[in-house]
Enzyme design. Structure first.
Site, PDB file in Angstrom:
ATOM      1  N   HIS A 286       2.830   1.571 -10.749  1.00 50.53           N
ATOM      2  CA  HIS A 286       3.750   2.623 -11.175  1.00 50.53           C
ATOM      3  C   HIS A 286       4.982   2.039 -11.855  1.00 50.53           C
ATOM      4  O   HIS A 286       5.466   0.969 -11.487  1.00 50.53           O
ATOM      5  CB  HIS A 286       4.143   3.532  -9.998  1.00 50.53           C
ATOM      6  CG  HIS A 286       5.098   2.927  -9.020  1.00 50.53           C
ATOM      7  ND1 HIS A 286       4.711   2.419  -7.799  1.00 50.53           N
ATOM      8  CD2 HIS A 286       6.447   2.760  -9.072  1.00 50.53           C
ATOM      9  CE1 HIS A 286       5.768   1.966  -7.148  1.00 50.53           C
ATOM     10  NE2 HIS A 286       6.837   2.155  -7.903  1.00 50.53           N
TER      11      HIS A 286
ATOM     12  N   GLU B 236       4.134   7.562 -10.596  1.00 50.66           N
ATOM     13  CA  GLU B 236       3.099   7.055  -9.706  1.00 50.66           C
ATOM     14  C   GLU B 236       1.710   7.388 -10.242  1.00 50.66           C
ATOM     15  O   GLU B 236       1.579   8.100 -11.242  1.00 50.66           O
ATOM     16  CB  GLU B 236       3.333   7.633  -8.312  1.00 50.66           C
ATOM     17  CG  GLU B 236       4.669   7.161  -7.733  1.00 50.66           C
ATOM     18  CD  GLU B 236       5.034   7.814  -6.424  1.00 50.66           C
ATOM     19  OE1 GLU B 236       4.880   9.050  -6.329  1.00 50.66           O
ATOM     20  OE2 GLU B 236       5.460   7.105  -5.499  1.00 50.66           O
TER      21      GLU B 236
ATOM     22  N   ASP C 254       0.886  -0.586  -7.150  1.00 50.69           N
ATOM     23  CA  ASP C 254      -0.084   0.376  -7.683  1.00 50.69           C
ATOM     24  C   ASP C 254       0.119   0.624  -9.175  1.00 50.69           C
ATOM     25  O   ASP C 254      -0.464   1.553  -9.745  1.00 50.69           O
ATOM     26  CB  ASP C 254      -0.018   1.701  -6.917  1.00 50.69           C
ATOM     27  CG  ASP C 254       1.350   2.377  -7.008  1.00 50.69           C
ATOM     28  OD1 ASP C 254       2.259   1.820  -7.673  1.00 50.69           O
ATOM     29  OD2 ASP C 254       1.517   3.465  -6.413  1.00 50.69           O
TER      30      ASP C 254
ATOM     31  N   ASP D 164      15.717   5.564 -12.721  1.00 54.09           N
ATOM     32  CA  ASP D 164      15.488   6.576 -11.698  1.00 54.09           C
ATOM     33  C   ASP D 164      16.609   6.617 -10.668  1.00 54.09           C
ATOM     34  O   ASP D 164      17.498   5.765 -10.656  1.00 54.09           O
ATOM     35  CB  ASP D 164      14.148   6.342 -10.995  1.00 54.09           C
ATOM     36  CG  ASP D 164      13.880   4.851 -10.716  1.00 54.09           C
ATOM     37  OD1 ASP D 164      14.856   4.092 -10.585  1.00 54.09           O
ATOM     38  OD2 ASP D 164      12.709   4.456 -10.635  1.00 54.09           O
TER      39      ASP D 164
END
EC number: 3.5.99.6
Length: 289
Positions: free
Chosen positions: A143, A148, A141, A72
């Site tokens: 991700h 996400e 979380d 990313d």
């Protein structure tokens, strides 16, 4: 699926680095056969990168015939900005090894057409023959990259608006000023990572224990994108003890019982120096009928 449990972060990092080293050397890359890797940023892989740099400097490993694709990049952040993932990879890894710059691929968050940049990235992966080993990390979380909670589990490389939780978490890298934190990013999709022939996910720290629990002991769920890798035929999760705090005792005991077998993946630890010696000895053998 394999779950590798080591006591400390440093041990988990070293195991992961050894595994990458053996995979590259056993692949036997060359001018017409590149080993292609997917790579993450963040604090979790730093220990692994440091060990890989050490292997290179000791002459045990080369990245001359390795191609990399990063997960990313932020949108709108200049590549020379200290918090860009381009800067992260070059400062923490690429500039310390013998990889050719043209063999490193990082999404351009300043491209005129962002979706075209994402589509071109997917095409570059296909042109390279696909990814042999995709290494990733996760957030608390669950991700993966910037996929996400709620992301499609068959998603491809795309432009992504960042959740407020992610923006708040990243503010510490931008002097705590939310106004400076990018709100969009380019990211590979879950499907992009799933297409790799093998996936290795690094998970360390108690703050990621619930995410590991969701990835290992519960079902596939788009609210925990890391759980998608339950369905990959070759997934290796590498974690430290702290990350296992939410797992059942019997789950930890089961996977620890497999460590004798799993450690055979990194022992013996191969070296390109040994291969060069073997080639030299083979070349010196006298001809015989």
């Amino acid at each position: 699926m394999k779950l590798i449990i080591l006591e400390h972060y440093s041990q988990a990092s070293e195991w992961a680095a050894k595994y990458i080293r053996n995979r590259i050397i056993q692949f036997n890359p060359g001018p017409d056969k590149y080993f292609t890797m997917g790579l993450p940023t963040g604090s979790t892989p730093l220990g692994c990168y440091q060990k890989l740099i050490e292997y290179y400097k000791n002459g045990d490993l080369s990245f001359k015939y390795v191609k990399t694709f990063n997960m990313d990049e932020y949108v709108g952040l200049p590549r020379e900005h200290p918090e860009s993932y381009h800067s992260f990879m070059w400062n923490n890894f690429f500039k310390h090894i013998d990889i050719h710059p043209e063999n490193t691929h990082i999404l351009d968050g300043n491209a005129a057409d962002l979706q075209a940049e994402c589509d071109a990235f997917e095409e570059k992966i296909r042109a390279a023959g696909g990814i042999e080993l995709f290494v990733g990390g996760i957030g608390p979380d669950g991700h993966v990259a910037f996929n996400e909670p709620g992301s499609s589990l068959v998603s491809r490389t795309r432009v992504k608006t960042l959740a407020m939780d992610t923006i708040l978490a990243n503010a510490r890298f931008f002097d705590g000023d939310l106004a400076k934190v990018p709100t969009m990013a380019l990211t590979v999709g879950v499907g992009t990572v799933m297409d790799a022939r093998e996936v290795m996910i690094l998970i360390t720290g108690a703050h990621k224990a619930f995410a590991l629990y969701k990835a290992i002991e519960e079902g596939v769920n788009h609210m925990w994108t890391v759980s998608a890798f339950q369905q990959h035929p070759r997934t290796v999760f590498v974690c430290d003890e702290d990350a296992t705090l939410e797992l059942k005792v019997k789950t930890v005991k089961y996977f620890k019982g497999l460590m004798l077998v799993h450690n055979k993946l990194v022992d013996p630890l191969y070296s390109i120096k040994e291969k060069e010696i073997q080639k030299s000895q083979a070349a010196k053998k006298p001809y015989s009928d």
